[in-house]
Design an enzyme around this catalytic site. Structure first.
Site, PDB file in Angstrom:
ATOM      1  N   HIS A  90      42.981   3.437   4.810  1.00 53.93           N
ATOM      2  CA  HIS A  90      44.190   4.167   4.376  1.00 53.93           C
ATOM      3  C   HIS A  90      45.396   3.855   5.282  1.00 53.93           C
ATOM      4  CE1 HIS A  90      43.477   8.175   6.835  1.00 53.93           C
ATOM      5  NE2 HIS A  90      43.486   7.096   7.603  1.00 53.93           N
ATOM      6  N   ASP A 122      36.965  -1.374  18.153  1.00 54.42           N
ATOM      7  CA  ASP A 122      38.337  -0.864  17.989  1.00 54.42           C
ATOM      8  C   ASP A 122      39.233  -1.663  18.917  1.00 54.42           C
ATOM      9  OD1 ASP A 122      40.737   0.956  17.776  1.00 54.42           O
ATOM     10  OD2 ASP A 122      39.310   2.228  16.732  1.00 54.42           O
TER      11      ASP A 122
END
Ligand SMILES: C[S@@+](CC[C@H](N)C(=O)[O-])C[C@H]1O[C@@H](n2cnc3c(N)ncnc32)[C@H](O)[C@@H]1O
Length: 352
Positions: free
Chosen positions: A256, A218
């Site tokens: 998304h 991340d």
């Protein structure tokens, strides 16, 4: 002009409906108030139904003039299905239980993040964004992306709430993922979870499958000082730069956040880091597959709320199965499978 009987009945229904749209915010404000007062916490700790008086003492509402307003809040929470009531006793529903801080699956931070002034300002810019050149409603409100905003904030109050909100969302889903979609992970020896936040999903996978070497990738500001142990590792980095090689890449609620063009770019990059389908390579995507908006149940409503949220935060979207299929074809994958898990879906994209 006089209205016919059927038109006036129709208008009366429409008036009630529009009033419910207008006052939709009342539900979320009441639930936030319940959270801030600690109603779920007190009922959770007490483990038994409570009457209003006992509850008011525990909630530190001691001013008698304020106590007289508590029944208004409580009957609203009962009416909206957030709390249950039998005679003069109140008790938790599964929804109010999920806001108790000691409930392991609590989603408290999800509510706090979405009610933060930073998020609210982005929502208030939605119509302006449709008519300006800004990248996202979030940019219109703050002049930068959500990820930059979280990264620059020191100390990172929103970042901590946001990461905890994502982790809480993952806890319940992960439970189901590990039990119902076990077969998807069997046989893997390495897995990189991209955009894995603080690692809730990978920690569970690493514990359940000791033979899989799991890596969470991340942004550096999210990974911070996180350190792995055993078969779990954390790496700070950018998924647009470099992805470590592995049997499989996992993404939960990441695509998304991106438009189709970026998703295709990301998926093509992933193909370079995994082996062929014959050698067991795969991309595992856990995300929403949007259902027909005409269906009206809690899951479908929640999906369409998320669809709007992705537009406001990132000018991105949730996707229908057809839209997922389009990404999969454009990124050059060979085969895909879809498995249901709670309100989400697990999609397996297999490379050539
Ligand atoms: C919606 S969150 C999902 C987090 C987690 N997978 C989950 O479901 O709880 C999206 C994640 O993508 C990460 N992210 C955003 N841009 C990224 C980038 N360029 N490279 C790697 N991670 C990124 C964010 O920091 C965030 O943790």
């Amino acid at each position: 002009m006089p209205l016919s009987e059927s038109t006036s009945t129709e208008f009366l229904h429409a008036q009630a409906k529009i009033s419910n749209y207008i006052f939709n915010f009342v539900s979320s404000s009441a639930v936030r108030c319940a959270l801030q007062l600690g109603i779920s916490d007190v009922l959770y700790k007490h483990e038994k139904p409570m009457c209003l008086f006992d509850l008011s003492v525990e909630l530190s509402v001691v001013n008698s003039s304020k106590i007289s307003f508590l029944p208004i809040l409580m009957r609203f929470l009962v009416q909206s299905g957030f709390l249950n009531q039998h005679e003069d006793q109140y008790f938790l529903t599964p929804a109010s239980r999920l806001l108790a801080k000691n409930e392991p699956f609590n989603v408290k931070s999800l509510l706090l993040a979405n009610h933060s002034p930073i998020f609210s300002k982005a929502w208030s810019e939605l119509s302006d964004w449709f008519q300006n050149d800004s990248l996202t409603p979030f940019h219109t409100a703050h002049g930068k992306s959500l990820w930059d905003c979280i990264g620059e904030e020191q100390p990172s109050v929103l970042g901590d709430i946001f990461n905890d909100a994502l982790a809480s969302d993952s806890r319940l889903n992960t439970n189901v993922l590990i039990t119902e979609c076990k077969h998807v992970f069997e046989g893997l020896t390495s897995l990189v979870e991209v955009g894995g936040g603080t690692g809730t999903v990978s920690i569970a996978i690493a514990n359940t499958f000791p033979n899989i070497k799991c890596t969470v990738l991340d942004l550096p500001q999210v990974i911070g000082d996180l350190k792995g142990s055993g078969n779990l590792d954390f790496i700070g980095g950018d998924m647009f730069d470099k992805i470590p090689h592995a049997n499989a890449i996992l993404l939960k609620c990441v695509l998304h956040d991106w438009n189709d063009e970026d998703c295709v770019k990301i998926l093509k990059k992933f193909k370079e880091s995994i082996p062929s389908k014959k050698e067991g390579g795969k991309v595992i995507i856990i995300d929403i597959v949007l259902e027909n908006p005409k269906q009206s149940n809690e899951f479908v409503r929640a999906q369409h709320n998320m669809d709007m949220l992705m537009m406001v935060l990132c000018a991105a979207k949730e996707r229908t199965e057809k839209e997922w299929e389009k990404l999969f074809v454009e990124a050059g994958f060979n085969e895909y499978k879809i498995f249901p898990i709670l309100g989400l879906r697990l999609l397996e994209f297999l490379p050539p």
